[in-house]
Scaffold this motif. Structure first.
Motif, mmCIF file in Angstrom:
data_model
loop_
_atom_site.group_PDB
_atom_site.id
_atom_site.type_symbol
_atom_site.label_atom_id
_atom_site.label_comp_id
_atom_site.label_asym_id
_atom_site.label_seq_id
_atom_site.Cartn_x
_atom_site.Cartn_y
_atom_site.Cartn_z
ATOM 1 N N ALA A 16 0.723 -1.072 -0.028
ATOM 2 C CA ALA A 16 -0.358 -0.154 -0.276
ATOM 3 C C ALA A 16 0.324 1.185 0.261
ATOM 4 C CB ALA A 16 -1.517 0.105 1.031
ATOM 5 N N ASP A 17 0.380 2.966 -0.618
ATOM 6 C CA ASP A 17 1.096 3.342 -0.163
ATOM 7 C C ASP A 17 2.386 3.760 -1.047
ATOM 8 O OD1 ASP A 17 -1.427 4.807 1.008
ATOM 9 O OD2 ASP A 17 -0.263 4.075 2.386
ATOM 10 N N ALA A 18 2.628 2.621 -2.673
ATOM 11 C CA ALA A 18 3.248 2.950 -3.299
ATOM 12 C C ALA A 18 3.880 4.073 -3.934
ATOM 13 C CB ALA A 18 3.791 1.853 -3.745
ATOM 14 N N LEU A 19 4.348 4.857 -4.769
ATOM 15 C CA LEU A 19 3.848 5.602 -5.414
ATOM 16 C C LEU A 19 4.454 5.256 -6.600
ATOM 17 C CD1 LEU A 19 4.005 8.873 -5.551
ATOM 18 C CD2 LEU A 19 7.315 9.377 -5.555
ATOM 19 N N ILE B 30 5.067 14.942 -19.770
ATOM 20 C CA ILE B 30 4.015 14.819 -18.527
ATOM 21 C C ILE B 30 4.487 13.926 -18.271
ATOM 22 C CG2 ILE B 30 2.116 14.250 -18.126
ATOM 23 C CD1 ILE B 30 1.480 15.140 -21.392
ATOM 24 N N THR B 31 4.304 14.464 -16.339
ATOM 25 C CA THR B 31 4.595 13.649 -15.115
ATOM 26 C C THR B 31 3.320 13.164 -14.703
ATOM 27 O OG1 THR B 31 6.696 14.355 -15.136
ATOM 28 C CG2 THR B 31 6.005 12.502 -13.201
ATOM 29 N N VAL B 32 3.220 12.049 -14.123
ATOM 30 C CA VAL B 32 1.919 11.398 -13.693
ATOM 31 C C VAL B 32 2.477 10.415 -12.228
ATOM 32 C CG1 VAL B 32 -0.942 10.096 -13.685
ATOM 33 C CG2 VAL B 32 0.758 11.373 -15.785
ATOM 34 N N LYS B 33 1.333 11.133 -11.421
ATOM 35 C CA LYS B 33 2.214 10.288 -10.369
ATOM 36 C C LYS B 33 1.125 9.773 -9.055
ATOM 37 C CE LYS B 33 6.253 13.629 -9.160
ATOM 38 N NZ LYS B 33 6.592 14.342 -8.269
ATOM 39 N N MET B 34 0.530 8.499 -9.111
ATOM 40 C CA MET B 34 -0.272 7.955 -7.748
ATOM 41 C C MET B 34 0.152 7.061 -6.933
ATOM 42 S SD MET B 34 -1.752 5.483 -10.662
ATOM 43 C CE MET B 34 -0.373 6.434 -12.712
ATOM 44 N N TRP C 225 3.336 7.600 -27.390
ATOM 45 C CA TRP C 225 4.156 7.346 -26.882
ATOM 46 C C TRP C 225 4.098 6.309 -25.818
ATOM 47 C CZ3 TRP C 225 8.223 9.239 -30.339
ATOM 48 C CH2 TRP C 225 7.744 10.410 -30.729
ATOM 49 N N PRO C 226 5.515 5.586 -25.073
ATOM 50 C CA PRO C 226 4.923 4.294 -24.599
ATOM 51 C C PRO C 226 5.652 5.314 -23.372
ATOM 52 C CG PRO C 226 7.068 4.134 -26.242
ATOM 53 C CD PRO C 226 6.135 5.045 -26.586
ATOM 54 N N GLY C 227 5.276 5.225 -22.232
ATOM 55 C CA GLY C 227 5.959 5.665 -20.975
ATOM 56 C C GLY C 227 6.987 4.941 -19.961
ATOM 57 N N PHE C 228 7.380 5.741 -18.839
ATOM 58 C CA PHE C 228 8.907 4.994 -18.708
ATOM 59 C C PHE C 228 8.179 4.993 -17.008
ATOM 60 C CE2 PHE C 228 13.117 4.782 -16.035
ATOM 61 C CZ PHE C 228 13.518 4.327 -17.404
ATOM 62 N N ILE C 229 7.440 4.298 -16.658
ATOM 63 C CA ILE C 229 7.168 3.755 -14.803
ATOM 64 C C ILE C 229 8.005 4.205 -13.911
ATOM 65 C CG2 ILE C 229 5.389 2.762 -13.566
ATOM 66 C CD1 ILE C 229 4.213 1.568 -16.372
ATOM 67 N N THR C 230 7.657 4.462 -12.641
ATOM 68 C CA THR C 230 8.494 4.140 -11.626
ATOM 69 C C THR C 230 8.108 3.785 -10.110
ATOM 70 O OG1 THR C 230 10.406 5.336 -12.689
ATOM 71 C CG2 THR C 230 10.871 5.015 -10.317
ATOM 72 N N ILE C 231 8.266 2.844 -9.752
ATOM 73 C CA ILE C 231 7.618 2.904 -8.525
ATOM 74 C C ILE C 231 8.556 2.591 -7.026
ATOM 75 C CG2 ILE C 231 6.619 0.717 -7.811
ATOM 76 C CD1 ILE C 231 5.328 0.411 -9.695
ATOM 77 N N THR C 232 7.947 3.288 -6.653
ATOM 78 C CA THR C 232 9.010 3.569 -4.533
ATOM 79 C C THR C 232 8.536 3.325 -4.289
ATOM 80 O OG1 THR C 232 8.371 5.414 -4.889
ATOM 81 C CG2 THR C 232 10.687 5.437 -5.975
ATOM 82 N N GLY D 117 10.994 0.926 2.247
ATOM 83 C CA GLY D 117 11.911 0.012 2.325
ATOM 84 C C GLY D 117 12.064 -1.405 1.819
ATOM 85 N N TYR D 118 11.705 -0.444 0.313
ATOM 86 C CA TYR D 118 12.081 -1.531 -1.277
ATOM 87 C C TYR D 118 13.019 -0.765 -2.024
ATOM 88 C CZ TYR D 118 7.958 -4.121 0.567
ATOM 89 O OH TYR D 118 6.958 -4.838 1.400
ATOM 90 N N GLN D 119 13.236 -1.453 -3.321
ATOM 91 C CA GLN D 119 14.151 -1.198 -3.784
ATOM 92 C C GLN D 119 13.591 -0.662 -4.841
ATOM 93 O OE1 GLN D 119 16.370 -4.487 -5.861
ATOM 94 N NE2 GLN D 119 16.838 -5.095 -3.713
ATOM 95 N N THR D 120 14.083 0.308 -5.761
ATOM 96 C CA THR D 120 13.196 1.221 -6.702
ATOM 97 C C THR D 120 13.047 0.629 -7.868
ATOM 98 O OG1 THR D 120 13.342 3.800 -5.821
ATOM 99 C CG2 THR D 120 12.510 3.321 -7.776
ATOM 100 N N ARG D 121 11.976 0.692 -8.630
ATOM 101 C CA ARG D 121 11.648 -0.560 -9.537
ATOM 102 C C ARG D 121 11.244 0.663 -11.131
ATOM 103 N NH1 ARG D 121 9.654 -5.844 -10.515
ATOM 104 N NH2 ARG D 121 10.887 -6.943 -11.830
#
Length: 165
Positions: A45-48, A56-60, A92-99, A102-106
């Motif tokens: 839960a609450d992963a960015l 354009i940058t979208v965050k959730m 266009w494709p998008g570059f996804i980052t999940i942080t 306590g976890y490694q960023t992907r």
């Protein structure tokens, strides 16, 4: 009211006679998935979740079950018939980052429309394992000058992690 309608009709005629066209712009695609801990398979839960489409940058953030979802957003613009392609008139494709704490960023490059029907697994921060790094597809570096690693998620039964080092 009649004056407004006449004015709009006059504007439309001007646009058509001037050789212009209305074109769709693609601001961001639709993306959805679920983020889980690779070891416990519990949702995170609450992963960015950050998705970058050109400028354009979208965050959730993920909900309590680890889910995230974003609907496609489009717009429109008026362009001359002889104008070239605009940056946002293509999906266009998008570059996804999940942080997550306590976890490694992907991070990885994903298609414009994508639904992950398998969990996106994150490794614990203190794990000796890391994500498999892959080369970006040909041509993508022209549009994404990012220093992030490209480690797209795979279905759990086929995903491999490597020893960090």
């Amino acid at each position: 009211m009649k004056k407004i309608s006449s004015f709009l009709l006059l504007c439309l005629c001007f646009v058509m006679l001037a050789g212009c066209r209305i074109q769709t712009t693609y601001k961001n695609g639709s993306v959805s998935g679920i983020v889980k801990d690779v070891i416990t398979q519990q949702p995170i839960a609450d992963a960015l979740v950050v998705i970058e489409y050109l400028a354009i940058t979208v965050k959730m953030t993920t909900d309590q079950q680890g889910h995230f979802h974003m609907d496609e957003k489009t717009g429109w613009e008026i362009v001359g018939m002889m104008d070239g392609r605009a940056p946002q008139d293509f999906q266009w494709p998008g570059f996804i980052t999940i942080t997550a704490k306590g976890y490694q960023t992907r991070s990885w490059l994903a298609d414009y429309h994508i639904v992950y029907d398998y969990p996106i697994q994150l490794l614990p921060e203190n794990s000796s394992l890391s994500y498999v790094k892959m080369e970006l597809p040909n041509g993508q570096t022209l549009y994404y000058q990012l220093d992030s690693e490209h480690s797209p998620p795979q279905p759990p039964e086929t995903e491999v992690f490597v020893e960090a080092g």
